[in-house]
Design an enzyme around this catalytic site. Structure first.
Site, short mmCIF file in Angstrom:
data_model
loop_
_atom_site.label_atom_id
_atom_site.label_comp_id
_atom_site.label_asym_id
_atom_site.label_seq_id
_atom_site.Cartn_x
_atom_site.Cartn_y
_atom_site.Cartn_z
N TYR A 188 0.69 -2.15 28.02
CA TYR A 188 0.71 -2.67 29.39
C TYR A 188 1.33 -1.60 30.29
CZ TYR A 188 0.08 -7.38 27.38
OH TYR A 188 -0.38 -8.49 26.69
N LEU A 211 -3.67 -20.08 31.37
CA LEU A 211 -4.10 -20.71 32.62
C LEU A 211 -5.58 -20.51 32.88
CD1 LEU A 211 -1.03 -19.74 34.85
CD2 LEU A 211 -1.53 -21.95 33.81
#
Length: 296
Positions: A60, A207
């Site tokens: 990341y 989500l």
């Protein structure tokens, strides 16, 4: 936050609703995202709100998310589990290359230890099984790191039921990460295996990567609770299985609070029945060197 907990690996108790760090980096999880002080504030707020599981990865940024975690939270409070991943190399914002040779995994783990300022990584996850390297060699490298005290528990990211079952024959697996959410149940069988073996399941894209906002059923349940669709999706995961540990990510303090407040949403049996009836599309595992949806 709610007090529902799970013991990762049987000995690391954490609250099941955690925080993921991918959104602290730029588009495609590449480069920085805005002022790093904002990311530091979000990480510290998460811990202040009771989060005890921080999920990150060496690619990341690359490296940026791990560095931000250390900048914000080191020295780490007692009881905080930092989980990270290795096994994927980045060469651009859309380029992800699986790299599972033992020497690569050892070097990645050592680099994560330095960036995170840790002597031992509580949960070290193989970000992808490398199809060009025998699984036994990849798991063997992680076993060696565990024997050396550099990692405490091993996790796997994006695996099949067969791959997890095979891995369990040779070593202990404390956690898996696969895509799973209210609208995507492609890893249902894997979840069942995790439940049977007491393995934590950290669903990525909990989500739905934005897809939940347009679902009318989710919106109706949310309205009945005075909540957002995202909060309903997280509340559903927390009730769906005691081994599910969602780690939604965000770079916004307001969105962080919204996500963490979902632990207080109490879904009824009728709500669960309506939500359980929703379905999704099974995931596709990217191949080595393929440009694709990013590993998370």
């Amino acid at each position: 936050m709610g007090e529902e907990r799970i013991r990762i690996g049987g000995d690391l108790p954490v609250r099941r609703l955690g925080y993921g760090t991918a959104q602290l980096t730029g588009p495609g999880y590449w480069g920085p995202r805005g002022d790093p002080r904002d990311a530091v504030a979000v990480l510290r707020r998460a811990v202040e709100r009771g989060v005890t599981l921080i999920d990150t990865a060496d690619n990341y940024g690359p490296s940026i998310a791990e560095e931000l975690v250390a900048r914000a939270l080191h020295p780490y409070p007692e009881g905080l589990l930092i989980a990270t991943k290795g096994g994927v190399v980045r060469t651009g914002d859309q380029a992800w290359h699986i790299a599972g040779r033992p020497e690569q995994l050892r070097a990645m783990c050592e680099a994560s230890l330095r960036r995170l300022r840790l002597d031992t990584i509580g949960l070290y996850q193989l970000h992808r099984l490398d199809p060009e390297v025998p699984a036994a060699e990849q798991l063997g490298a992680l076993d060696e790191l565990r024997a050396q005290g550099k990692i405490r528990h091993i996790g796997l990211d994006t695996v099949t039921v067969e791959q997890l079952a095979s891995a369990l024959e040779s070593t202990g697996i404390a956690a898996v990460q696969n895509r799973y959410n209210l609208l995507d149940r492609g890893s249902e069988a894997l979840l069942e295996l995790c439940e049977a073996r007491g393995i934590a399941f950290l669903p990525w894209f909990p989500l739905g990567n934005g897809s939940l906002t347009s679902d009318p059923v989710c919106a109706e349940v949310a309205a009945a609770h005075g909540a957002t669709p995202g909060q309903i999706a997280l509340a559903w995961l927390l009730r769906r299985s005691p081994v599910l540990c969602p780690t939604p990510g965000t770079g916004s303090l307001a969105h962080l609070d919204e996500n963490l407040d979902s632990a207080g949403v109490r879904l009824t049996d009728e709500d669960m029945s309506c939500l359980d009836a929703l379905g999704g599309v099974p995931q596709v595992t990217p191949r080595r060197g393929r440009r694709s949806a990013p590993p998370v």
